[in-house]
Write a protein that holds these residues in place. Structure first.
Motif, PDB file in Angstrom:
ATOM      1  N   UNK A 236       6.895   6.832  -0.188  1.00 32.48           N
ATOM      2  CA  UNK A 236       7.983   7.144  -1.115  1.00 32.48           C
ATOM      3  C   UNK A 236       8.078   8.657  -1.257  1.00 32.48           C
ATOM      4  N   UNK A 237       9.280   9.182  -1.025  1.00 35.26           N
ATOM      5  CA  UNK A 237       9.506  10.623  -1.086  1.00 35.26           C
ATOM      6  C   UNK A 237      10.458  11.019  -2.186  1.00 35.26           C
ATOM      7  N   UNK A 238      10.989  12.223  -2.071  1.00 34.00           N
ATOM      8  CA  UNK A 238      11.901  12.763  -3.065  1.00 34.00           C
ATOM      9  C   UNK A 238      13.109  11.848  -3.244  1.00 34.00           C
ATOM     10  N   UNK A 239      13.528  11.678  -4.492  1.00 33.33           N
ATOM     11  CA  UNK A 239      14.668  10.831  -4.782  1.00 33.33           C
ATOM     12  C   UNK A 239      14.359   9.350  -4.765  1.00 33.33           C
TER      13      UNK A 239
ATOM     14  N   UNK B 215       0.877  -1.165   0.000  1.00 35.90           N
ATOM     15  CA  UNK B 215       0.000   0.000   0.000  1.00 35.90           C
ATOM     16  C   UNK B 215       0.916   1.217   0.000  1.00 35.90           C
ATOM     17  N   UNK B 216       0.946   1.961  -1.108  1.00 34.52           N
ATOM     18  CA  UNK B 216       2.028   2.899  -1.361  1.00 34.52           C
ATOM     19  C   UNK B 216       1.513   4.328  -1.515  1.00 34.52           C
ATOM     20  N   UNK B 217       2.157   5.251  -0.780  1.00 35.40           N
ATOM     21  CA  UNK B 217       1.877   6.669  -0.957  1.00 35.40           C
ATOM     22  C   UNK B 217       3.107   7.353  -1.542  1.00 35.40           C
ATOM     23  N   UNK B 218       2.861   8.338  -2.395  1.00 40.15           N
ATOM     24  CA  UNK B 218       3.927   9.153  -2.979  1.00 40.15           C
ATOM     25  C   UNK B 218       3.738  10.600  -2.530  1.00 40.15           C
ATOM     26  N   UNK B 219       4.810  11.233  -2.101  1.00 36.79           N
ATOM     27  CA  UNK B 219       4.769  12.633  -1.678  1.00 36.79           C
ATOM     28  C   UNK B 219       6.076  13.317  -2.050  1.00 36.79           C
ATOM     29  N   UNK B 220       6.066  14.652  -2.050  1.00 37.40           N
ATOM     30  CA  UNK B 220       7.292  15.385  -2.368  1.00 37.40           C
ATOM     31  C   UNK B 220       8.386  15.079  -1.360  1.00 37.40           C
ATOM     32  N   UNK B 221       7.993  14.877  -0.121  1.00 37.89           N
ATOM     33  CA  UNK B 221       8.963  14.513   0.911  1.00 37.89           C
ATOM     34  C   UNK B 221       8.274  13.661   1.961  1.00 37.89           C
ATOM     35  N   UNK B 222       9.075  12.921   2.720  1.00 33.84           N
ATOM     36  CA  UNK B 222       8.550  12.080   3.781  1.00 33.84           C
ATOM     37  C   UNK B 222       8.320  12.913   5.038  1.00 33.84           C
ATOM     38  N   UNK B 223       7.277  12.617   5.796  1.00 39.30           N
ATOM     39  CA  UNK B 223       6.993  13.426   6.991  1.00 39.30           C
ATOM     40  C   UNK B 223       7.990  13.187   8.112  1.00 39.30           C
ATOM     41  N   UNK B 224       8.181  14.205   8.932  1.00 38.24           N
ATOM     42  CA  UNK B 224       8.944  14.069  10.160  1.00 38.24           C
ATOM     43  C   UNK B 224       8.040  13.446  11.226  1.00 38.24           C
ATOM     44  N   UNK B 225       8.614  13.043  12.339  1.00 33.13           N
ATOM     45  CA  UNK B 225       7.816  12.482  13.426  1.00 33.13           C
ATOM     46  C   UNK B 225       6.737  13.482  13.847  1.00 33.13           C
ATOM     47  N   UNK B 226       5.496  13.010  13.920  1.00 35.28           N
ATOM     48  CA  UNK B 226       4.389  13.847  14.352  1.00 35.28           C
ATOM     49  C   UNK B 226       3.836  14.784  13.297  1.00 35.28           C
ATOM     50  N   UNK B 227       4.382  14.726  12.086  1.00 38.59           N
ATOM     51  CA  UNK B 227       3.972  15.638  11.022  1.00 38.59           C
ATOM     52  C   UNK B 227       3.094  14.923  10.002  1.00 38.59           C
ATOM     53  N   UNK B 228       2.146  15.651   9.417  1.00 37.47           N
ATOM     54  CA  UNK B 228       1.333  15.162   8.311  1.00 37.47           C
ATOM     55  C   UNK B 228       1.697  15.935   7.052  1.00 37.47           C
ATOM     56  N   UNK B 229       1.960  15.237   5.975  1.00 32.46           N
ATOM     57  CA  UNK B 229       2.176  15.895   4.682  1.00 32.46           C
ATOM     58  C   UNK B 229       1.100  15.424   3.714  1.00 32.46           C
ATOM     59  N   UNK B 230       0.791  16.243   2.728  1.00 30.91           N
ATOM     60  CA  UNK B 230      -0.209  15.893   1.718  1.00 30.91           C
ATOM     61  C   UNK B 230       0.487  15.150   0.588  1.00 30.91           C
TER      62      UNK B 230
END
Length: 300
Positions: free
Chosen positions: A88-91, A3-18
């Motif tokens: 999966x994040x940048x790079x 089950x795979x998500x793609x984002x510009x960057x991976x979140x830090x601990x406690x952070x939500x990214x879109x």
């Protein structure tokens, strides 16, 4: 099932990214490696278990469509199939959380299936997504019968000291190698030290998979480094499984270890240019085309 998500960057601990998108695709280290072998034109049989959830039948059918013999794949009632939640994040770097599910129910029945297959096998490929004790038992049986045992020591789990003596070749990545030997694999000198330590523990050969730094190999008497093939990576998930499948097939057809590592490195490189786990496993023609761009590996 991955089950795979793609984002510009991976979140830090406690952070939500879109994120940008979400996909599911078939995975599992053992299944990926079985498909890798089949795609390269060699017969492959998978031994393991899926759950009685919606993913189980899909996973079996997809293995069959890739040409893998699934008669050794059982179904566990009231259990989930193994899943991996992958970000999966940048790079193209990734973070993975696995839930082993039905894989954890493998036991005596699977031992018997492997025992029945070994007389016709050129290699037994093991990963640590099932019981380590079960893997150790089948490795011992294979070693007794002269069947090559390849151990991919992932996901990271404690490995009994007596397991190593049955392993013909061990193929950790940097993280797995660090967990095994207790020091970080930051460069070739560290990879050499890790490989030497694993051989001291009893394995026949060690190949340290180092991503963009290539692969370091050692069989106790000779050693060498295979640089990574330059490609545009889009998804590094299962690159190590493509590497292992290609390494096993190359060794089974009589290639030397350095040439087999070169072939395997080409397979891993092709895999990172595609999205997916089993979907990214390369064909023989794809690997041959990339491998042909480089001359044979040197050794020391």
């Amino acid at each position: 099932m991955d089950l795979v998500t793609f984002a510009e960057r991976l979140p830090q601990d406690g952070e939500t990214v879109v994120g940008e998108r979400f996909v599911t695709y078939p995975g599992g280290k053992g299944a990926n490696q079985a498909v890798a072998v089949a795609r390269l034109g060699m017969p492959a049989a998978m031994v393991g278990r899926v759950g009685d959830d919606t993913f189980g039948p899909q996973l079996v059918e997809l293995l069959q469509s890739a040409g893998v013999d699934t008669r050794g794949v059982g179904i566990t009632s009231n259990a989930s199939s193994g899943i991996a939640v992958i970000s999966i994040g940048e790079g193209a770097q990734n973070r993975i959380v696995q839930v082993l599910g039905a894989n954890n129910t493998c036991g005596a029945a699977e031992f018997d299936v492997v025992a029945g297959l070994l007389p016709r096998a050129s290699a037994l490929m093991l990963q640590l997504e099932v019981s380590v004790n079960l893997s150790m038992r089948v490795a011992g049986l294979a070693a007794q019968q002269g069947v090559s045992v390849m151990l991919d020591p992932g996901p990271v789990r404690p490995i009994p000291a007596e397991f190593f003596a049955s392993v013909s070749i061990i193929t950790p990545n940097e993280t797995e190698a660090e967990a095994l030997v207790g020091f970080p694999i930051v460069d070739l000198n560290a990879a050499q030290a890790a490989a030497n330590e694993l051989i001291r523990r009893g394995v026949g050969a060690a190949v340290i998979k180092m991503g963009s730094q290539g692969a370091y190999w050692c069989d106790g008497s000779t050693s060498g480094h295979e640089p990574a093939f330059p490609v545009m990576a889009v998804d590094t998930v299962a690159a190590g499984d493509a590497f292992n499948g290609a390494l096993a097939t190359a060794l089974a057809t009589g290639q030397s270890l350095p040439d087999a590592v070169r072939w395997a490195s080409a397979a891993g490189a092709v895999a990172v240019t595609k999205i997916g786990a089993q979907d990214s496993m390369p064909t023989f023609a794809e690997v041959a085309a990339l491998a042909a761009t480089r001359s044979a590996t040197g050794s020391s």
